[in-house]
Design an enzyme around this catalytic site. Structure first.
Site, PDB file in Angstrom:
ATOM      1  N   HIS A 124      16.839 -33.410  10.489  1.00  0.00           N
ATOM      2  CA  HIS A 124      17.773 -34.192   9.671  1.00  0.00           C
ATOM      3  C   HIS A 124      18.506 -35.280  10.427  1.00  0.00           C
ATOM      4  O   HIS A 124      19.237 -36.063   9.832  1.00  0.00           O
ATOM      5  CB  HIS A 124      18.786 -33.273   8.986  1.00  0.00           C
TER       6      HIS A 124
HETATM    7  C1  UD1 Z   1      25.948 -34.390   8.366  1.00  0.00           C
HETATM    8  C2  UD1 Z   1      26.607 -34.560   9.727  1.00  0.00           C
HETATM    9  C3  UD1 Z   1      25.704 -33.972  10.788  1.00  0.00           C
HETATM   10  C4  UD1 Z   1      25.328 -32.549  10.460  1.00  0.00           C
HETATM   11  C5  UD1 Z   1      24.705 -32.509   9.086  1.00  0.00           C
HETATM   12  C6  UD1 Z   1      24.327 -31.114   8.675  1.00  0.00           C
HETATM   13  C7  UD1 Z   1      27.996 -36.566  10.093  1.00  0.00           C
HETATM   14  C8  UD1 Z   1      28.033 -37.889  10.725  1.00  0.00           C
HETATM   15  N1  UD1 Z   1      26.799 -35.976  10.068  1.00  0.00           N
HETATM   16  O1  UD1 Z   1      24.760 -35.172   8.341  1.00  0.00           O
HETATM   17  O2  UD1 Z   1      26.392 -33.969  12.030  1.00  0.00           O
HETATM   18  O3  UD1 Z   1      24.440 -32.059  11.437  1.00  0.00           O
HETATM   19  O4  UD1 Z   1      25.660 -33.031   8.140  1.00  0.00           O
HETATM   20  O5  UD1 Z   1      23.681 -31.101   7.430  1.00  0.00           O
HETATM   21  O6  UD1 Z   1      28.996 -36.083   9.643  1.00  0.00           O
HETATM   22  N2  UD1 Z   1      23.207 -35.449   0.597  1.00  0.00           N
HETATM   23  C9  UD1 Z   1      22.926 -34.790  -0.559  1.00  0.00           C
HETATM   24  N3  UD1 Z   1      23.687 -33.710  -0.902  1.00  0.00           N
HETATM   25  C10 UD1 Z   1      24.726 -33.270  -0.141  1.00  0.00           C
HETATM   26  C11 UD1 Z   1      25.010 -33.959   1.046  1.00  0.00           C
HETATM   27  C12 UD1 Z   1      24.247 -35.035   1.403  1.00  0.00           C
HETATM   28  O7  UD1 Z   1      22.007 -35.153  -1.283  1.00  0.00           O
HETATM   29  O8  UD1 Z   1      25.374 -32.279  -0.514  1.00  0.00           O
HETATM   30  C13 UD1 Z   1      22.362 -36.593   1.001  1.00  0.00           C
HETATM   31  C14 UD1 Z   1      22.931 -37.925   0.598  1.00  0.00           C
HETATM   32  O9  UD1 Z   1      21.883 -38.774   0.284  1.00  0.00           O
HETATM   33  C15 UD1 Z   1      23.599 -38.414   1.859  1.00  0.00           C
HETATM   34  C16 UD1 Z   1      22.677 -37.852   2.929  1.00  0.00           C
HETATM   35  O10 UD1 Z   1      22.239 -36.588   2.413  1.00  0.00           O
HETATM   36  O11 UD1 Z   1      23.717 -39.785   1.923  1.00  0.00           O
HETATM   37  C17 UD1 Z   1      23.351 -37.646   4.240  1.00  0.00           C
HETATM   38  O12 UD1 Z   1      24.539 -36.862   4.111  1.00  0.00           O
HETATM   39  P1  UD1 Z   1      25.747 -37.045   5.174  1.00  0.00           P
HETATM   40  O13 UD1 Z   1      26.804 -36.048   4.902  1.00  0.00           O
HETATM   41  O14 UD1 Z   1      26.154 -38.470   5.232  1.00  0.00           O
HETATM   42  O15 UD1 Z   1      25.069 -36.750   6.547  1.00  0.00           O
HETATM   43  P2  UD1 Z   1      24.062 -35.601   6.996  1.00  0.00           P
HETATM   44  O16 UD1 Z   1      22.788 -36.224   7.348  1.00  0.00           O
HETATM   45  O17 UD1 Z   1      24.065 -34.472   6.025  1.00  0.00           O
END
Ligand code: UD1
Length: 372
Positions: free
Chosen positions: A214
């Site tokens: 991820h």
């Molecule tokens: C975040 C953390 C990362 C952690 C990871 C665990 C930061 C910078 N990154 O990354 O350190 O290892 O979480 O999972 O804080 N999305 C969904 N549903 C959700 C959440 C996210 O669909 O419930 C999708 C969205 O398209 C979003 C993307 O995942 O834009 C990324 O989510 P985000 O929270 O920005 O970062 P992670 O990659 O999850």
């Protein structure tokens, strides 16, 4: 003595495993201190949030800031704006943040600007890679924290080098491992998790690889993602691969037209799984391929070989003492490492100091001494 309140913050999936034992320890001392649990809403899908609260017996948050996804600046700014009124209302004696996600630094910054002490759990880890958003979050959170709890001794050195006073740093061990040890006997068997997947029926205990991916550096760049998935397809010809897919990764695989690459009968793609399902999947795996920090630690605790698909780690103890090998994203190196594990069984490792299930107790003892 008037009762004091500590605001505890969670936002994203790995935070939940870290806060669970701390909340449990805080509950035991409720006559002296109460806690107020804030969920920023950084992760919001049922699979990324609610199942963890249920499985880990974390109480419903007192407030959900519902920030959702966005650019780093948007997400961080929204968390800050919505968190400040919470502190005005609750007036805590400290704000406790865990890990290295955007919610960690955002809430820490709001607190310190309001002269409220910040407690950082999992301080001092450094990948020395400033391209990683988490590395920025780590460095900044540590700089604004009053009390810093560390999981391994290398963290202490990093913090001292960055000018943090030694008296503020406490080596307590690893709360994520507290959670792992407390939940091992409740792990959900991998067969149960896979039972609805036709492709998964022939997969046997100890005869599959578990994959998670991820990190933006691995999944947001189409060339790296393609290279990694092709490499996984190669591995899956020798060893079936079970792949719970993070939403970020799923979006990228779809957008880049790479679904075909993982369509082989021996790559079993799943939606994100709960904590107890993941534990069961890890426990019965031959090896784990991952770019997650948490899995590097959990596999070390379980004695399962871990192949880390990154160029560095902020958790060096998992390599020095544990079962972790850093291989990066070069397909030849990944294949060679997997082959070595298949031939020799891989590193068996040992359990690092203080990864004994009692980190949260140590944290609570220090919190009582300092804040109550
Ligand atoms: C975040 C953390 C990362 C952690 C990871 C665990 C930061 C910078 N990154 O990354 O350190 O290892 O979480 O999972 O804080 N999305 C969904 N549903 C959700 C959440 C996210 O669909 O419930 C999708 C969205 O398209 C979003 C993307 O995942 O834009 C990324 O989510 P985000 O929270 O920005 O970062 P992670 O990659 O999850």
């Amino acid at each position: 003595m008037t009762k004091k309140t500590i605001v505890c913050v969670v936002g994203a999936r790995p935070n939940f495993m870290k806060i669970a034992p701390i909340i449990k320890a805080l509950k035991k001392t409720q006559e002296h201190v109460s806690f107020y649990l804030v969920h920023t809403g950084q992760h919001y899908d049922q699979a990324m949030k609610a199942s963890f609260f249920q499985q880990l017996d974390i109480p419903e948050p007192d407030i959900d800031l519902e920030v959702g996804s966005g650019s780093h600046s948007e997400q961080t700014a929204h968390i800050m704006l919505r968190f400040e009124p919470v502190l005005d209302k609750v007036k805590p004696c400290a704000v406790l943040v865990v890990g290295d996600v955007n919610s960690t630094v955002a809430c820490g910054l709001v607190a310190v600007k309001k002269a409220i002490p910040v407690i950082h759990v999992e301080a001092g880890l450094r990948s020395h890679d400033r391209q990683m958003p988490e590395e920025i979050n780590r460095v900044l959170t540590d700089q604004i924290s009053d009390t810093l709890f560390t999981t391994e001794r290398s963290a202490h050195e990093h913090l001292l080098k960055e000018g943090i006073e030694s008296r503020r740093i406490h080596f307590v061990g690893n709360v994520m491992i507290d959670t792992l040890r407390a939940n091992l006997e409740h792990a959900i068997a991998f067969t149960e998790t896979l039972k609805n997947y036709d492709k998964a029926q022939p997969v046997k205990v100890g005869e599959y690889a578990l994959l998670t991916l991820h990190r933006p550096s691995n999944v947001d760049d189409p060339r790296t993602l393609t290279r990694l998935l092709l490499s996984i397809a190669g591995i899956s010809r020798k060893l079936p691969v079970i792949f719970p897919i993070h939403p970020r990764t799923h979006n990228q695989i779809k957008q880049q037209g790479l679904l075909d690459v993982i369509s082989s009968p021996t790559i079993i793609g799943l939606p994100p799984v709960g904590y107890l399902q993941m534990l069961g999947l890890m426990q019965s795996a031959k090896l784990v391929l991952t770019d997650s920090g948490g899995l590097q630690e959990e596999t070390t605790s379980l004695g399962i070989p871990c192949v880390t698909l990154r160029e560095n780690t902020e958790r060096p103890i998992t390599v020095e003492q544990g079962t972790n090998t850093i291989v990066g994203t070069d397909p030849e190196k990944i294949q060679a490492c997997v082959d070595d594990i298949l031939t020799t069984g891989g590193k068996s490792g040992r359990i690092p100091e203080y990864w004994d299930g009692k980190a949260a107790e140590r944290i609570l003892a220090e919190i009582k001494r300092i804040y109550l």
